[in-house]
Design an enzyme around this catalytic site. Sequence first.
Site, short mmCIF file in Angstrom:
data_model
loop_
_atom_site.label_atom_id
_atom_site.label_comp_id
_atom_site.label_asym_id
_atom_site.label_seq_id
_atom_site.Cartn_x
_atom_site.Cartn_y
_atom_site.Cartn_z
N THR A 88 1.05 -1.02 -0.05
CA THR A 88 0.18 -0.02 -0.08
C THR A 88 0.76 0.92 -0.43
O THR A 88 1.14 1.36 0.79
CB THR A 88 -1.11 -0.08 0.92
OG1 THR A 88 0.13 -0.41 2.18
CG2 THR A 88 -1.82 -1.19 1.44
N THR A 124 -1.23 -2.90 5.34
CA THR A 124 -1.14 -2.02 6.28
C THR A 124 -2.26 -0.66 5.12
O THR A 124 -1.85 -0.35 4.34
CB THR A 124 -0.15 -0.81 6.42
OG1 THR A 124 1.08 -1.79 7.38
CG2 THR A 124 -0.15 0.35 7.22
N LYS A 210 -1.67 -1.19 13.68
CA LYS A 210 -1.22 -1.14 13.43
C LYS A 210 -0.23 0.61 12.49
O LYS A 210 1.04 1.09 12.95
CB LYS A 210 -1.16 -1.58 11.57
CG LYS A 210 0.42 -1.28 10.85
CD LYS A 210 1.28 -2.61 11.26
CE LYS A 210 2.12 -1.57 11.02
NZ LYS A 210 2.40 -2.91 9.33
N PHE A 255 13.90 3.15 20.71
CA PHE A 255 13.69 4.02 19.96
C PHE A 255 13.71 5.45 20.21
O PHE A 255 12.94 6.02 19.96
CB PHE A 255 11.46 3.85 19.44
CG PHE A 255 12.25 2.69 17.71
CD1 PHE A 255 12.56 1.81 18.44
CD2 PHE A 255 11.67 3.53 16.90
CE1 PHE A 255 12.33 0.63 17.29
CE2 PHE A 255 11.45 2.29 15.47
CZ PHE A 255 12.51 1.04 16.20
N GLY A 259 19.64 10.47 15.54
CA GLY A 259 20.45 9.86 14.59
C GLY A 259 19.99 10.95 13.32
O GLY A 259 19.50 11.97 13.13
N CYS A 266 8.03 1.90 5.47
CA CYS A 266 6.10 1.53 6.38
C CYS A 266 7.19 3.05 7.52
O CYS A 266 5.42 3.85 6.88
CB CYS A 266 6.94 0.49 7.17
SG CYS A 266 6.72 -0.63 6.34
N LYS A 269 5.48 6.71 5.47
CA LYS A 269 4.38 6.36 4.54
C LYS A 269 3.27 6.30 5.55
O LYS A 269 2.00 6.86 5.04
CB LYS A 269 4.27 5.73 3.31
CG LYS A 269 4.18 4.16 3.71
CD LYS A 269 3.22 3.32 2.95
CE LYS A 269 3.28 1.80 3.28
NZ LYS A 269 2.74 1.37 3.63
N ARG A 336 14.18 2.18 -0.12
CA ARG A 336 13.01 2.83 0.58
C ARG A 336 13.22 4.33 0.93
O ARG A 336 12.95 4.09 2.21
CB ARG A 336 11.79 2.22 0.57
CG ARG A 336 11.91 1.52 -0.96
CD ARG A 336 10.57 0.75 -0.55
NE ARG A 336 10.79 -0.64 0.28
CZ ARG A 336 9.52 -1.35 0.82
NH1 ARG A 336 8.75 -1.25 0.39
NH2 ARG A 336 10.00 -2.44 1.73
C1 UDX Z 1 8.32 -0.09 11.07
C2 UDX Z 1 8.29 -1.10 12.68
O1 UDX Z 1 8.85 -1.27 13.91
C3 UDX Z 1 7.49 -2.33 12.19
O2 UDX Z 1 6.98 -2.95 13.68
C4 UDX Z 1 6.18 -2.33 11.23
O3 UDX Z 1 5.96 -3.71 11.20
C5 UDX Z 1 6.93 -1.96 10.32
O4 UDX Z 1 7.44 -0.50 9.76
P1 UDX Z 1 11.11 -0.57 9.36
O5 UDX Z 1 10.63 -0.50 9.20
O6 UDX Z 1 11.62 -2.89 9.50
O7 UDX Z 1 9.17 -1.63 10.95
O8 UDX Z 1 12.22 -1.14 10.86
P2 UDX Z 1 12.41 -0.01 12.05
O9 UDX Z 1 13.31 -0.85 12.20
O10 UDX Z 1 10.78 -0.05 12.95
O11 UDX Z 1 13.11 1.36 11.64
C6 UDX Z 1 12.31 2.05 11.68
C7 UDX Z 1 13.44 3.65 11.11
O12 UDX Z 1 13.83 4.53 12.51
C8 UDX Z 1 15.23 3.71 10.49
O13 UDX Z 1 15.29 4.08 9.11
C9 UDX Z 1 15.96 3.65 12.30
O14 UDX Z 1 16.74 3.39 11.13
C10 UDX Z 1 14.82 3.92 12.20
N1 UDX Z 1 15.54 4.58 13.62
C11 UDX Z 1 14.75 3.63 14.63
C12 UDX Z 1 16.02 5.31 14.43
O15 UDX Z 1 16.88 6.41 13.97
N2 UDX Z 1 16.33 5.72 15.90
C13 UDX Z 1 15.61 4.70 17.16
O16 UDX Z 1 15.97 4.73 17.51
C14 UDX Z 1 15.19 3.42 15.96
#
Ligand code: UDX
Length: 447
Positions: A88, A124, A210, A255, A259, A266, A269, A336
């Site tokens: 999506t 989603t 979600k 989280f 940085g 995900c 978007k 992406r």
């Molecule tokens: C995310 C959600 O975590 C997941 O539950 C959902 O189903 C899909 O989207 P994902 O896109 O794989 O998963 O990445 P995620 O590990 O959540 O990290 C997202 C972004 O945040 C990354 O670019 C990561 O580098 C950044 N990030 C994460 C930070 O900049 N700081 C943090 O403390 C944590």
Amino acid sequence: MALKISVIGTGYLGATHAACMAELGFEVIGLDIDQAKIDSLALGELPFHEPGLPELLRKHVASGRLRFTTNYEDVTAWADIHFIGVGTPQRADGHGADMRYVDAAVRELAQRIRGKALIVGKSTVPVGTARRLAALIESEAHPEAEISLAWNPEFLREGFAVADTMTPDRLVIGTQDDDSEAILREVYASALATNTPLIVTDFETAELVKVAANAFLATKISFINAFAEVTETVGGDITTLADAIGHDVRIGRKFLNAGVGFGGGCLPKDIRALQARVSELGLTHTMGFLAEVDEINLRRRERVVRLAKAMLSGELVGQKIAVLGVTFKPDSDDVRDSPALEIAVELFNAGAEVFVFDPKGNKNAAGRFPRLHYVDNLEAAAQNADLILLLTEWAEFKALTPEDLTPLVTHRRMIDGRNVLAKQDWKTAGWEITSMGQHYAPLDGDI
Ligand code: UDX
């Protein structure tokens, strides 16, 4: 009789779900409209990087428990449960989600199914979609079909997709009938046996869980990055600040890594689609804070470019910059909406010679921006560099020491875009090293 499962869409979500369902003992067929993807999967070859998944795919293609097709007839004539895992993406003409793939998948299924079947949405989607699809199924279904719909959002993280699917931290099922719940309890019996929390709810709540989860995670990241803007101005240490507030269990440390910000398929978007959806519902201001979350996030990328320029005395033209990491996060080949890739491209556009090395992401990045120099090892990227940028925290970059790079570079300058290096060691070795959240002399564009 054992349940027969189909998974529609074989990207990160669908391919993982299909292979994990086979691992749980079910017979599975995966469908995608992309013939090349299906050809590759049918040979047991995963067309993207995801740790642990190639092994599962090969195992179950070999055992015959996992098959692939591009033909909807193969799916509807055989399976009892159809999981929808198609994309999506953000619409080309705005911030909303492009629903054409989900709608097409449901229509294709509904028109062909005969007898009893369950369609389970995992993609989603904007809140209200499941209710709309239930009506679509009703109008498209054959008179001999008895189709139920459930919504079962997926929370998998790239890099941990297999573990997140096999041992999820919670299961959410949106349903309108007890039968669907019973079938999904059977599908997820092994996770439920280990007391995985199960939330059975209505369609709207399941859809919102979600997007609420992703909006919260994005907000947490931008929250700490907003404080990074403050410490960049007045001084202070952003990592220590995150550690200190993270000890409060109500806040938590996860989280809160400042940085270059979030990217991927995900979070960016999803926060945009959520704003678009609530605006459609007439709630223009309700999710307004997410526009700020997005802005704070995008400002991180600009900050790195301005910092690079400042460290190079205001001139990027002709400077050799090594970019370490181009994916949006480690253990993924996904570029992406990657902050790292956008920064690399901005530096290139400003006249720098940009040499990129990523353990898995070079190919996808080169597919989007072929004009950067892509090299296949760290040394080639760092050789004669005027500045090094660490932009994705792959384990091999986190483990770097000054001894690794000092012999290679022309100038000892480093931006640690993920705040993962032991700064003092680098300073002691004569490096000028700057991280995110660190005060630097006022930069161009600072107010
Ligand atoms: C995310 C959600 O975590 C997941 O539950 C959902 O189903 C899909 O989207 P994902 O896109 O794989 O998963 O990445 P995620 O590990 O959540 O990290 C997202 C972004 O945040 C990354 O670019 C990561 O580098 C950044 N990030 C994460 C930070 O900049 N700081 C943090 O403390 C944590």
